[in-house]
Design an enzyme around this catalytic site. Sequence first.
Site, PDB file in Angstrom:
ATOM      1  N   TYR A   1      36.726  38.229  47.395  1.00 59.63           N
ATOM      2  CA  TYR A   1      35.544  37.448  47.007  1.00 59.63           C
ATOM      3  C   TYR A   1      34.976  37.328  48.609  1.00 59.63           C
ATOM      4  O   TYR A   1      35.638  36.706  49.257  1.00 59.63           O
ATOM      5  CB  TYR A   1      35.928  35.996  46.633  1.00 59.63           C
ATOM      6  CG  TYR A   1      34.648  35.278  46.434  1.00 59.63           C
ATOM      7  CD1 TYR A   1      33.601  35.469  45.466  1.00 59.63           C
ATOM      8  CD2 TYR A   1      34.324  34.000  47.114  1.00 59.63           C
ATOM      9  CE1 TYR A   1      32.428  34.568  45.373  1.00 59.63           C
ATOM     10  CE2 TYR A   1      33.256  33.131  46.955  1.00 59.63           C
ATOM     11  CZ  TYR A   1      32.276  33.597  46.162  1.00 59.63           C
ATOM     12  OH  TYR A   1      31.311  32.777  45.982  1.00 59.63           O
TER      13      TYR A   1
ATOM     14  N   ASP B   1      37.158  39.466  56.718  1.00 59.09           N
ATOM     15  CA  ASP B   1      36.822  38.115  56.063  1.00 59.09           C
ATOM     16  C   ASP B   1      37.868  37.126  56.106  1.00 59.09           C
ATOM     17  O   ASP B   1      38.694  36.948  55.135  1.00 59.09           O
ATOM     18  CB  ASP B   1      35.996  38.278  54.775  1.00 59.09           C
ATOM     19  CG  ASP B   1      35.562  36.977  54.197  1.00 59.09           C
ATOM     20  OD1 ASP B   1      35.816  35.987  54.749  1.00 59.09           O
ATOM     21  OD2 ASP B   1      35.023  36.995  52.875  1.00 59.09           O
TER      22      ASP B   1
ATOM     23  N   LYS C   1      35.006  27.462  56.109  1.00 56.64           N
ATOM     24  CA  LYS C   1      36.118  26.592  55.782  1.00 56.64           C
ATOM     25  C   LYS C   1      36.864  25.835  56.854  1.00 56.64           C
ATOM     26  O   LYS C   1      36.121  24.898  57.175  1.00 56.64           O
ATOM     27  CB  LYS C   1      36.948  27.363  54.880  1.00 56.64           C
ATOM     28  CG  LYS C   1      36.555  27.501  53.521  1.00 56.64           C
ATOM     29  CD  LYS C   1      37.181  28.341  52.580  1.00 56.64           C
ATOM     30  CE  LYS C   1      36.321  28.496  51.167  1.00 56.64           C
ATOM     31  NZ  LYS C   1      36.316  29.859  50.837  1.00 56.64           N
TER      32      LYS C   1
END
Length: 423
Positions: A142, A235, A263
């Site tokens: 994702y 990522d 994050k």
Amino acid sequence: MSLSNDFYTKAKDLIPGGVDSPVRAFGAVGGDPLFFEKAKGAYLTSVDGDEYLDFVLSWGPAVLGHAHPEVVEAVKKQADAAFSFGMSCPLEYELAKLMSETIKGLEMVRFVSSGTEATMSAIRLARGATGKDQFIKFEGCYHGHSDGLLVKAGSGVSTFGTASSAGVPEGYTATTRTAIYNDLESVETILRDGQTAAIILEPVAGNMGLIPGDKDFILGLRRLCDQYEALLIFDEVMCAFRVHEKTAADLYGVTPDLFCFGKVIGGGLPVGAFGGRKDIMLNLAPLGPVYQAGTLSGNPLAMAAGIKNLEVFLRDKVWEKTNQLGQYLNDRVQKIIEGRSDVCFNQLGSMFTLFFKGSLPKNMDEVGECDFDRFGRFFQFALKNHILLPPSQYEANFLSSAHTEKDLDHYLSTLEQFLKEDQ
Ligand SMILES: *Cc1c(COP(=O)(O)O)cnc(C)c1O
């Protein structure tokens, strides 16, 4: 009727599904979602005053636990000085410096406000820098919700992707090719036409449950990218500072051309970043032809939170603590599930997933073989025992330095009880 229920009912009138991000609606596990009003350490407090041991941790950022006093202090101090300038401030440079000194290969960095923006911008940059249009992503990884990345594999291996959402025109996904995670052959098949600008992946996947890339796979991707002149984009929005003291790149000893972050580097405030090789980053506006911008990019409150979160993480060797907690949990879960063929457990650093399936999955298809109904029952059982798990089999669980062995023992006894009762 609980207050949570009440808010949910009211919110559904004004906010689609009552939520601002779909997974929060508990759709995959049943039952009504909870609403929360406080977070401290490893615990959340719902609007009804119930406490939950938290393994979601805001989907990763809260690696020091929620509301670490030094982070709170840094944000308060910054709030007194300024919320936002819409101009540059020293904090952007400070976080960039801290990150580039910490992360090998991060020669330059640009801040954005979410992981979605980071990956979207990194892909645009890769295309601009290479002059090629196609890129490869992996089924099950994702990278946020931008059009070209909301793609699932079409029929057959290594086909052009089809949109996994309505509202994404065919043309937007025509340059997205999908390959199979941990399967180099599926990648090389696509690369052969020489049209690939970049390969983007989660080097340790956390969005199909925790599935680390095999070492050969990650090393192989680096080799293939060099061979076919494509850029390698890690990522690490989720896995940085969670699967290694620094990055997954360090874990594998592989340096990507570009990184994406989010994050943890925002400490719970909206921050994303992308960066890497200087010669590539110099293609960005205002220096180069690749446009990218953001009203709140480098926002001082968010930078202040990110700097302090990362400083404390590095200073207090938080990685050692969270990694040790992860191993503590893993050792004990493995004993509980020993000899069983209906459940398995994967842990790396401060991430873990319990899969309701006999053997550890290596890719998205294999995760699809899990018993999802059973996962839903486990989620509800845990919730009754005041444990909040990510409400989907496809999500990884997180640990923080605020978790204790006693907290983990509570998870362990809950799991043991569940497996006894749910035959
Ligand atoms: C969460 C996540 C994103 C998206 O970040 P947002 O801040 O939700 O936009 C991108 N990539 C990975 C690997 C993620 O885990």
